[in-house]
Design an enzyme around this catalytic site. Sequence first.
Site, PDB file in Angstrom:
ATOM      1  N   CYS A   1       0.783  -1.240   0.000  1.00 42.43           N
ATOM      2  CA  CYS A   1       0.000   0.000   0.000  1.00 42.43           C
ATOM      3  C   CYS A   1       0.816   1.291   0.000  1.00 42.43           C
ATOM      4  O   CYS A   1       0.548   2.178  -0.810  1.00 42.43           O
ATOM      5  CB  CYS A   1      -0.981  -0.010   1.163  1.00 42.43           C
ATOM      6  SG  CYS A   1      -0.400  -0.853   2.628  1.00 42.43           S
TER       7      CYS A   1
ATOM      8  N   HIS B   1      -1.329   7.000   4.950  1.00 40.03           N
ATOM      9  CA  HIS B   1      -0.270   5.980   4.986  1.00 40.03           C
ATOM     10  C   HIS B   1       0.999   6.386   4.247  1.00 40.03           C
ATOM     11  O   HIS B   1       1.689   5.551   3.661  1.00 40.03           O
ATOM     12  CB  HIS B   1      -0.792   4.645   4.442  1.00 40.03           C
ATOM     13  CG  HIS B   1      -0.074   3.473   5.046  1.00 40.03           C
ATOM     14  ND1 HIS B   1      -0.179   2.195   4.561  1.00 40.03           N
ATOM     15  CD2 HIS B   1       0.787   3.400   6.095  1.00 40.03           C
ATOM     16  CE1 HIS B   1       0.558   1.367   5.273  1.00 40.03           C
ATOM     17  NE2 HIS B   1       1.156   2.087   6.222  1.00 40.03           N
TER      18      HIS B   1
END
Length: 575
Positions: free
Chosen positions: A81, A137
């Site tokens: 990710c 993130h």
Amino acid sequence: MDLANIRISSILILIINLLQIIDYVLLQELKKPPHIVLIIADDLGWNDVGFHGSIQIPTPNIDALAYNGVILNRHYVQPTCTPSRAALLTGKYPIRYGFQGTPIGAGQGSALPINETILPQYLKKLGYSTHLVGKWHLGYYQKRFTPTKRGFDSHFGYWNGYISYRNSIHATKTMSGIDARRGFERVGSEMNNRYATDVFTDEARKVIESSKRENKKMFLMVSHLAVHSGNMGPNLLEVSNKTYNDEKFGYIENENRKLYAGMLSSLDDSVGKIIVSLHENKMLKDSIVVFMSDNGAPTDDPLWGHDNFGSNWPLRGKKGSVHDGGVRGVAAIWSPWLRKKNIVFENLFHITDWLPTLYTAAGGNLKDLGKIDGVDQWKSLTDTLEQVRSKVLINIDEKSGEEALIFNHWKVVKSNRTSNMVFNLKYGGDPGNAGPEYNMSSVVASAVGTRLSEINCLTRDGCMNASTAKDLFYVTRSLAKVDSQTCSERVSNPNPDQRYECFDGYCLFDILKDPCEYQNVAEQNSQMLNTTIHILEQFKREMTMQAPKPITDPNADPRRFFGYWEHWLESSDKA
């Protein structure tokens, strides 16, 4: 010429004039900068959408978006990710700034370098309002690395890689805290006892309504928690309504897969509600909508314990792998700007391409972007379908030994035995062929299907009745499948030979003939093997090595900040 012929000629001239007027109006409309909406699913498997051939979990809204637009069937992302999101926003391969390794962990002093200009910053210069809903993130140990300091006007969501679906808690083995933000405001109460997918959908709708009132062009990135697993423990997979979910997906025997189905169903509903909101606010006809997954599904996850029971079938590998199960991502685009719709785009497309492609669509000059790896595919997508990219660097991770590259229809791969144990390079995931018959009528009648059909009626595409739409969509679906025609040995055998030869040397696959990476053809194609290895070596010479992975900093402990994850390496409001 008799009177009847004169009348017919007059009518034909009138029709031609009307068509010219419509084309002129449409041309003026298409010159406007579009609204841009990116909807990103987390850890969604290749085989978890109906438009790739699965019948197990209905995804009518996602499918309708894909069938009415363009399915990107060779859309490549990064194995995990953080690198994927970095590549998306910078337009550069993660090797350019040392981000090619594992994702950023909570409490680790790591972040996307501040000297990298990212997509919302570019779009703001073009007059866009920019909004992020959901996952970031990309680092937060100092304020300057967080979304609203990196070009987003607003952010509602979380900074780490995942949270619980009902209370925004992010837990590690040593720390636990609330990760819910509206900019820098702590807003855990806004997510308590509410299902995260619904919360983020509601927020996205508020952003759309606000953008309509302000009459500004909008860039909205909805970065969902779904279908990533939640926090470690008994509630790793959570659905909105367990009783309803058991009834709806009672035909799925595996309990975890059944829960995953419910998570995905909520995500599909979210796509429908976002499209409806755009339509109700009269913004859909001026929008580009992209749906994608950041990487493949972790069918099982012995490293991080975050398996979600998604499916990449029949592809080899999963999240974390450089095989197609990890990096060939679900993706589709819809917009009135697309002259050719209802098609499967088989040209190579990499996640870095979205920056230049969307920047061009927004009216930007490519020269503004400097030297990037992304390729502008806007003209190809909207008009010519021309192949504009011949190679894609999948990844070079000098620490794990994982590397892969695609050149035309060839894919070169090298792995190591440790990665094989961790990322399980075998074939995995449910075939998705056990369930009710695929219901194309529900796709056509879905929230997305009906709204896009209405927009199509207002454009040169014209109106299409439900029967014609179903027939056309079935053809599109058949073209988007990876099935027995290209993966006969894999598809015909539920437990194919798991042999793997890419540890001590490179494997070479003809990825068009063998998308399941079943046959290593390196020996038969030594010249092409050497060519692809040479391209890899060129990238290695340009690569920025990864910095040593920072340990989890005890000073990041949320107990020091009223139970919240914070930007801990600068002054902050402490407990």
